[in-house]
Design an enzyme around this catalytic site. Sequence first.
Site, PDB file in Angstrom:
ATOM      1  CE  LYS A 146      -4.454  -1.373   1.788  1.00  0.00           C
ATOM      2  NZ  LYS A 146      -5.599  -0.974   2.574  1.00  0.00           N
ATOM      3  CE  LYS A 203      -9.801  -8.801  -8.111  1.00  0.00           C
ATOM      4  NZ  LYS A 203     -10.254  -8.787  -6.782  1.00  0.00           N
ATOM      5  CE  LYS A 240     -13.384  -1.978  -3.771  1.00  0.00           C
ATOM      6  NZ  LYS A 240     -12.940  -3.339  -3.591  1.00  0.00           N
TER       7      LYS A 240
HETATM    8  P1  ADP Z   1     -11.596  -5.201  -6.016  1.00  0.00           P
HETATM    9  O1  ADP Z   1     -10.649  -5.903  -6.920  1.00  0.00           O
HETATM   10  O2  ADP Z   1     -12.955  -5.052  -6.636  1.00  0.00           O
HETATM   11  O3  ADP Z   1     -11.026  -3.916  -5.480  1.00  0.00           O
HETATM   12  P2  ADP Z   1     -11.032  -6.315  -3.449  1.00  0.00           P
HETATM   13  O4  ADP Z   1      -9.648  -6.743  -3.769  1.00  0.00           O
HETATM   14  O5  ADP Z   1     -11.240  -5.129  -2.567  1.00  0.00           O
HETATM   15  O6  ADP Z   1     -11.860  -6.152  -4.803  1.00  0.00           O
HETATM   16  O7  ADP Z   1     -11.800  -7.565  -2.829  1.00  0.00           O
HETATM   17  C1  ADP Z   1     -12.881  -7.465  -1.973  1.00  0.00           C
HETATM   18  C2  ADP Z   1     -13.539  -8.830  -1.893  1.00  0.00           C
HETATM   19  O8  ADP Z   1     -14.293  -9.088  -3.084  1.00  0.00           O
HETATM   20  C3  ADP Z   1     -12.565 -10.001  -1.765  1.00  0.00           C
HETATM   21  O9  ADP Z   1     -13.101 -10.938  -0.856  1.00  0.00           O
HETATM   22  C4  ADP Z   1     -12.496 -10.588  -3.156  1.00  0.00           C
HETATM   23  O10 ADP Z   1     -12.225 -11.974  -3.134  1.00  0.00           O
HETATM   24  C5  ADP Z   1     -13.883 -10.304  -3.705  1.00  0.00           C
HETATM   25  N1  ADP Z   1     -13.815 -10.090  -5.145  1.00  0.00           N
HETATM   26  C6  ADP Z   1     -13.310  -8.985  -5.741  1.00  0.00           C
HETATM   27  N2  ADP Z   1     -13.411  -9.069  -7.080  1.00  0.00           N
HETATM   28  C7  ADP Z   1     -13.979 -10.273  -7.347  1.00  0.00           C
HETATM   29  C8  ADP Z   1     -14.322 -10.948  -8.565  1.00  0.00           C
HETATM   30  N3  ADP Z   1     -14.119 -10.391  -9.751  1.00  0.00           N
HETATM   31  N4  ADP Z   1     -14.895 -12.171  -8.479  1.00  0.00           N
HETATM   32  C9  ADP Z   1     -15.117 -12.731  -7.271  1.00  0.00           C
HETATM   33  N5  ADP Z   1     -14.804 -12.146  -6.091  1.00  0.00           N
HETATM   34  C10 ADP Z   1     -14.235 -10.931  -6.122  1.00  0.00           C
END
Ligand code: ADP
Length: 345
Positions: A119, A209, A212
């Site tokens: 971070k 993947k 957000k």
């Molecule tokens: P992002 O990539 O959207 O910022 P985070 O890394 O903050 O997501 O993850 C938050 C939670 O959401 C975690 O538990 C992660 O496993 C789940 N998650 C995030 N993106 C996905 C996805 N594309 N498919 C399934 N689970 C996801």
Amino acid sequence: MSKPIILTGLRANNNLTIGNYFGAMLPIIDMARTRSNDYQVNMFIPDLHSITTPVDYSAINKQIILTAKHFVAAGLPLDNPDIHLYRQSYISAHSELTWILDCFTGFGEMNRMTQFKDKSNDLAAERVSVGLFNYPVLMAADMLLYGPEYVPVGDDQSQHIEFTRDIGERMNKQFGELFTIPKTVKEQHAFFGKDQGLRIMDLQDPTKKMSKSDESGKGVIFLADTPEAAARKVMSAVTDEVAYVRFDRKNQPGISNLLEILALLQSRSLDEVVKEFEGQTLYGDFKAVVAEEVRRFLTDFQRKLHDVDEVAVTAKLEQSEKAMTITANATLLRTQQAVGLRPGN
Ligand code: ADP
Ligand code: TRP
């Protein structure tokens, strides 16, 4: 006899995607509902953690309530007495215990935390705060105040659980049984059945993947997208030249992703959905089915979110905060006594 505890922190974020919804939010809510017969489930919003990196300070308060509302819209019951929902900063023992734990934490120990390294690398040097460095200690306080057995978190948080076990055990050794220590990460995985590996992929680049933090957001379905815009994103999802619907992640990642999304949206097994659509040659028709389902899902979710009673959510937060303050203060007092800040050691 009080029930053993499962505890987890829910980050305040309103920019959630259907990946977050199906990959994180629903599994946590399912866990809370099914486990609350045998466990007390503590779900809290780590608002003190939210300010460890620069944020929009004028928005954070609204975000916290909206996060709680998202969970309720996704099915978290407010009337279950074994599920607590609270805001970290409303229970001052979190901050107070953090300070005491700080004084028993080695600088070198914190320096090894990989999330801090990751971070802080993303920030300009002058924006890297001591709060960010201290993030794992605050997390340890979040847990040790209540003594949970289980703490479901993503892999990126495992090191923080291990640190919590280390500092808890170290202080127990020095001062007697102060804290109940969470189980090892391995035991946690065995208990929860390690991450089923659900990954919703980006619609524009199905090899990465859906996230957000994606810059364009073109291949990302946000819970806050208008249903029509989300449906259009599905219609323009990248697929392949094969012209044959089949579940084959390697060679047809786009189509496979849409099959997976459809199964989740319809609460059906992937097998069943694959059986229904396998062999279709017109991708447009198949996409239209998925688009319609996305539109329906978002319309429904947004209506539920809109209908969540904010007064009831706030009442639940306040009720849980009152109850949790009593537990947390008892642990804090025990610790203050142990280290000589209060009489009664
Ligand atoms: P992002 O990539 O959207 O910022 P985070 O890394 O903050 O997501 O993850 C938050 C939670 O959401 C975690 O538990 C992660 O496993 C789940 N998650 C995030 N993106 C996905 C996805 N594309 N498919 C399934 N689970 C996801
Ligand atoms: N750091 C966790 C996350 O990023 C959230 C969190 C804060 C947490 N305190 C916690 C999770 C204590 C479990 C236990 O997701």
